[in-house]
Design a protein around this motif. Structure first.
Motif, PDB file in Angstrom:
ATOM      1  N   ALA A   2       3.356  32.344  15.092  1.00 38.51           N
ATOM      2  CA  ALA A   2       4.534  33.209  15.423  1.00 38.51           C
ATOM      3  C   ALA A   2       4.749  33.564  17.049  1.00 38.51           C
ATOM      4  CB  ALA A   2       4.305  34.380  14.546  1.00 38.51           C
ATOM      5  N   THR A   3       3.598  33.375  17.688  1.00 35.72           N
ATOM      6  CA  THR A   3       4.011  33.654  19.243  1.00 35.72           C
ATOM      7  C   THR A   3       4.503  32.380  19.627  1.00 35.72           C
ATOM      8  OG1 THR A   3       1.813  32.916  19.815  1.00 35.72           O
ATOM      9  CG2 THR A   3       1.983  35.381  19.178  1.00 35.72           C
ATOM     10  N   LEU A   4       4.561  31.312  19.132  1.00 35.85           N
ATOM     11  CA  LEU A   4       5.137  30.002  19.557  1.00 35.85           C
ATOM     12  C   LEU A   4       6.353  29.695  19.351  1.00 35.85           C
ATOM     13  CD1 LEU A   4       1.869  27.844  19.375  1.00 35.85           C
ATOM     14  CD2 LEU A   4       2.638  29.325  21.302  1.00 35.85           C
ATOM     15  N   GLU A   5       7.088  30.337  18.313  1.00 35.68           N
ATOM     16  CA  GLU A   5       8.344  30.011  17.730  1.00 35.68           C
ATOM     17  C   GLU A   5       9.299  30.766  18.684  1.00 35.68           C
ATOM     18  OE1 GLU A   5       9.236  28.277  15.169  1.00 35.68           O
ATOM     19  OE2 GLU A   5       7.041  27.596  14.883  1.00 35.68           O
ATOM     20  N   PRO A   6      10.323  30.185  19.161  1.00 37.27           N
ATOM     21  CA  PRO A   6      11.380  30.595  19.842  1.00 37.27           C
ATOM     22  C   PRO A   6      12.262  31.753  19.264  1.00 37.27           C
ATOM     23  CG  PRO A   6      11.453  28.267  19.548  1.00 37.27           C
ATOM     24  CD  PRO A   6      10.412  28.530  18.775  1.00 37.27           C
ATOM     25  N   ASP A   7      12.224  31.756  18.057  1.00 38.96           N
ATOM     26  CA  ASP A   7      12.899  32.801  17.149  1.00 38.96           C
ATOM     27  C   ASP A   7      12.127  34.084  17.314  1.00 38.96           C
ATOM     28  OD1 ASP A   7      14.626  30.679  16.705  1.00 38.96           O
ATOM     29  OD2 ASP A   7      13.942  30.452  14.675  1.00 38.96           O
ATOM     30  N   GLY A   8      10.916  33.986  17.840  1.00 38.79           N
ATOM     31  CA  GLY A   8      10.087  35.341  17.795  1.00 38.79           C
ATOM     32  C   GLY A   8      10.434  36.183  18.885  1.00 38.79           C
ATOM     33  N   GLY A   9      11.393  36.046  19.537  1.00 34.53           N
ATOM     34  CA  GLY A   9      11.548  36.867  20.791  1.00 34.53           C
ATOM     35  C   GLY A   9      11.834  36.053  22.111  1.00 34.53           C
ATOM     36  N   THR A  10      11.854  36.877  23.270  1.00 33.18           N
ATOM     37  CA  THR A  10      12.028  36.340  24.696  1.00 33.18           C
ATOM     38  C   THR A  10      10.813  35.681  24.765  1.00 33.18           C
ATOM     39  OG1 THR A  10      11.276  38.127  25.839  1.00 33.18           O
ATOM     40  CG2 THR A  10      13.616  38.058  25.327  1.00 33.18           C
ATOM     41  N   CYS A  11      10.734  34.709  25.739  1.00 26.37           N
ATOM     42  CA  CYS A  11       9.392  34.061  26.215  1.00 26.37           C
ATOM     43  C   CYS A  11       8.570  34.957  26.766  1.00 26.37           C
ATOM     44  CB  CYS A  11       9.917  32.941  27.303  1.00 26.37           C
ATOM     45  SG  CYS A  11       8.774  31.868  27.800  1.00 26.37           S
ATOM     46  N   GLU A  20       8.043  38.157  25.903  1.00 29.89           N
ATOM     47  CA  GLU A  20       7.534  38.854  24.907  1.00 29.89           C
ATOM     48  C   GLU A  20       6.586  38.010  24.146  1.00 29.89           C
ATOM     49  OE1 GLU A  20      10.885  39.834  22.697  1.00 29.89           O
ATOM     50  OE2 GLU A  20      11.470  41.504  23.894  1.00 29.89           O
ATOM     51  N   ARG A  21       6.795  36.860  23.788  1.00 36.46           N
ATOM     52  CA  ARG A  21       5.897  36.021  23.080  1.00 36.46           C
ATOM     53  C   ARG A  21       4.824  35.805  23.933  1.00 36.46           C
ATOM     54  NH1 ARG A  21       7.956  31.018  22.274  1.00 36.46           N
ATOM     55  NH2 ARG A  21       9.408  31.337  23.777  1.00 36.46           N
ATOM     56  N   GLN A  22       5.074  35.427  25.265  1.00 38.76           N
ATOM     57  CA  GLN A  22       3.665  35.315  26.099  1.00 38.76           C
ATOM     58  C   GLN A  22       2.724  36.446  25.941  1.00 38.76           C
ATOM     59  OE1 GLN A  22       4.686  34.102  30.074  1.00 38.76           O
ATOM     60  NE2 GLN A  22       2.553  33.399  30.574  1.00 38.76           N
ATOM     61  N   ALA A  23       3.404  37.644  26.152  1.00 35.67           N
ATOM     62  CA  ALA A  23       2.492  38.895  25.953  1.00 35.67           C
ATOM     63  C   ALA A  23       1.691  39.044  24.717  1.00 35.67           C
ATOM     64  CB  ALA A  23       3.442  40.030  26.048  1.00 35.67           C
ATOM     65  N   GLN A  24       2.328  38.469  23.601  1.00 32.25           N
ATOM     66  CA  GLN A  24       1.879  38.684  22.333  1.00 32.25           C
ATOM     67  C   GLN A  24       0.598  37.564  22.449  1.00 32.25           C
ATOM     68  OE1 GLN A  24       5.015  37.969  19.530  1.00 32.25           O
ATOM     69  NE2 GLN A  24       5.705  40.078  19.837  1.00 32.25           N
ATOM     70  N   PHE A  25       0.784  36.287  22.860  1.00 32.55           N
ATOM     71  CA  PHE A  25       0.020  35.480  22.765  1.00 32.55           C
ATOM     72  C   PHE A  25      -1.331  35.789  23.635  1.00 32.55           C
ATOM     73  CE2 PHE A  25      -1.963  31.508  24.485  1.00 32.55           C
ATOM     74  CZ  PHE A  25      -2.119  30.496  23.210  1.00 32.55           C
ATOM     75  N   GLN A  26      -1.149  36.317  24.709  1.00 38.08           N
ATOM     76  CA  GLN A  26      -2.229  36.711  25.540  1.00 38.08           C
ATOM     77  C   GLN A  26      -3.097  37.876  24.906  1.00 38.08           C
ATOM     78  OE1 GLN A  26      -0.155  37.677  29.279  1.00 38.08           O
ATOM     79  NE2 GLN A  26      -0.521  35.488  30.051  1.00 38.08           N
ATOM     80  N   ALA A  27      -2.252  38.583  24.262  1.00 39.40           N
ATOM     81  CA  ALA A  27      -3.027  39.953  23.654  1.00 39.40           C
ATOM     82  C   ALA A  27      -3.821  39.268  22.391  1.00 39.40           C
ATOM     83  CB  ALA A  27      -1.966  40.968  23.262  1.00 39.40           C
ATOM     84  N   LEU A  28      -3.267  38.420  21.614  1.00 38.61           N
ATOM     85  CA  LEU A  28      -4.332  37.819  20.827  1.00 38.61           C
ATOM     86  C   LEU A  28      -5.452  37.030  21.252  1.00 38.61           C
ATOM     87  CD1 LEU A  28      -1.516  36.269  18.060  1.00 38.61           C
ATOM     88  CD2 LEU A  28      -3.056  37.875  17.694  1.00 38.61           C
ATOM     89  N   GLN A  29      -5.334  36.328  22.271  1.00 45.86           N
ATOM     90  CA  GLN A  29      -6.310  35.491  22.919  1.00 45.86           C
ATOM     91  C   GLN A  29      -7.210  36.584  23.334  1.00 45.86           C
ATOM     92  OE1 GLN A  29      -6.742  35.225  26.788  1.00 45.86           O
ATOM     93  NE2 GLN A  29      -8.443  33.915  25.986  1.00 45.86           N
ATOM     94  N   ALA A  30      -7.167  37.691  24.009  1.00 45.29           N
ATOM     95  CA  ALA A  30      -7.884  38.583  24.287  1.00 45.29           C
ATOM     96  C   ALA A  30      -8.876  38.933  23.272  1.00 45.29           C
ATOM     97  CB  ALA A  30      -7.364  39.496  25.327  1.00 45.29           C
ATOM     98  N   GLN A  31      -7.987  39.345  22.173  1.00 44.12           N
ATOM     99  CA  GLN A  31      -8.729  39.720  20.954  1.00 44.12           C
ATOM    100  C   GLN A  31      -9.271  39.146  20.174  1.00 44.12           C
ATOM    101  OE1 GLN A  31      -5.723  41.031  17.997  1.00 44.12           O
ATOM    102  NE2 GLN A  31      -7.151  41.279  16.493  1.00 44.12           N
ATOM    103  N   PHE A  32      -9.273  37.617  20.076  1.00 44.01           N
ATOM    104  CA  PHE A  32      -9.999  36.553  19.617  1.00 44.01           C
ATOM    105  C   PHE A  32     -11.180  36.449  20.564  1.00 44.01           C
ATOM    106  CE2 PHE A  32      -6.079  34.918  17.132  1.00 44.01           C
ATOM    107  CZ  PHE A  32      -6.297  35.744  16.216  1.00 44.01           C
ATOM    108  N   GLY A  55       8.681  27.337  31.868  1.00 45.74           N
ATOM    109  CA  GLY A  55      10.082  26.989  31.803  1.00 45.74           C
ATOM    110  C   GLY A  55      10.628  28.224  31.443  1.00 45.74           C
ATOM    111  N   GLY A  56      10.122  29.235  30.660  1.00 46.87           N
ATOM    112  CA  GLY A  56      11.033  30.173  30.336  1.00 46.87           C
ATOM    113  C   GLY A  56      12.089  30.016  29.260  1.00 46.87           C
ATOM    114  N   GLU A  57      12.981  30.810  29.103  1.00 44.96           N
ATOM    115  CA  GLU A  57      14.218  30.648  28.377  1.00 44.96           C
ATOM    116  C   GLU A  57      15.402  29.462  28.569  1.00 44.96           C
ATOM    117  OE1 GLU A  57      14.065  32.339  25.672  1.00 44.96           O
ATOM    118  OE2 GLU A  57      12.509  33.803  26.191  1.00 44.96           O
TER     119      GLU A  57
END
Length: 177
Positions: A20-29, A31-43, A68-70
């Protein structure tokens, strides 16, 4: 068996969360990067060895995921990547089930590339009316020559037809001179 499936179900949910953090429809780049980093730290901080390993893998992939961002107009999947490079090799492999595309791209390439990329300019399925104007279009000369050379080479490989081919080629040579 049921216990194993229940244990895997939690990991499947983790993989879906990562996806879900990698899908472009999931928010801005960002936001998705922050979610990805939070999950990564949690795991990575987890006591579960599988989740800990997921965190390590996510950390190794992180530097190149959100580059590359948006503004980046990057291919979305492998098929899009092949279209981007205009090389139908993956399509050819799926078409006949072999890793090597064979000689077909060399011999039929001039018209095959146009056919494989036709969907770019014509997004809906082709109808008979769309194709009718091209019914008498000849193949390019280079393609016809390649097909002719293939015919001769196939005959030359045949032990049975080789002598007939040599006799025919010799006759044609003497007729031209």
């Amino acid at each position: 068996m049921h216990d194993v499936q229940e244990a895997l179900r939690a990991h499947v949910d983790d993989v879906w969360a990562i996806q879900a953090t990698l899908e472009p429809d999931g928010g801005t780049c960002a936001e998705r990067q922050a979610q990805f980093q939070a999950l990564q730290a949690q795991f990575h901080a987890s006591d579960n060895p599988i989740r800990h390993h997921m965190g390590q893998v996510m950390a190794s992939f992180a530097p190149g995921l959100f580059v590359g961002g948006e503004e980046a107009d990057l291919p979305k999947d492998n098929l899009d990547l092949e279209r981007w490079f205009r090389q139908p090799k993956g399509h050819e492999r799926r078409m006949h089930g072999h890793r090597h595309t064979g000689v077909r791209l060399v011999q039929e390439g001039p018209t095959l590339l146009l056919a494989l990329d036709a969907h770019i300019a014509h997004p809906e399925p082709f109808t008979a009316a769309d194709l009718w104007p091209y019914r008498h279009s000849p193949a390019p000369a280079c393609q016809r020559q390649a097909m002719h050379r293939r015919t001769i080479m196939r005959r030359a490989r045949s032990k049975k037809n080789r002598s007939l081919l040599l006799a025919e080629l010799e006759r044609r040579y003497f007729e031209e001179t």
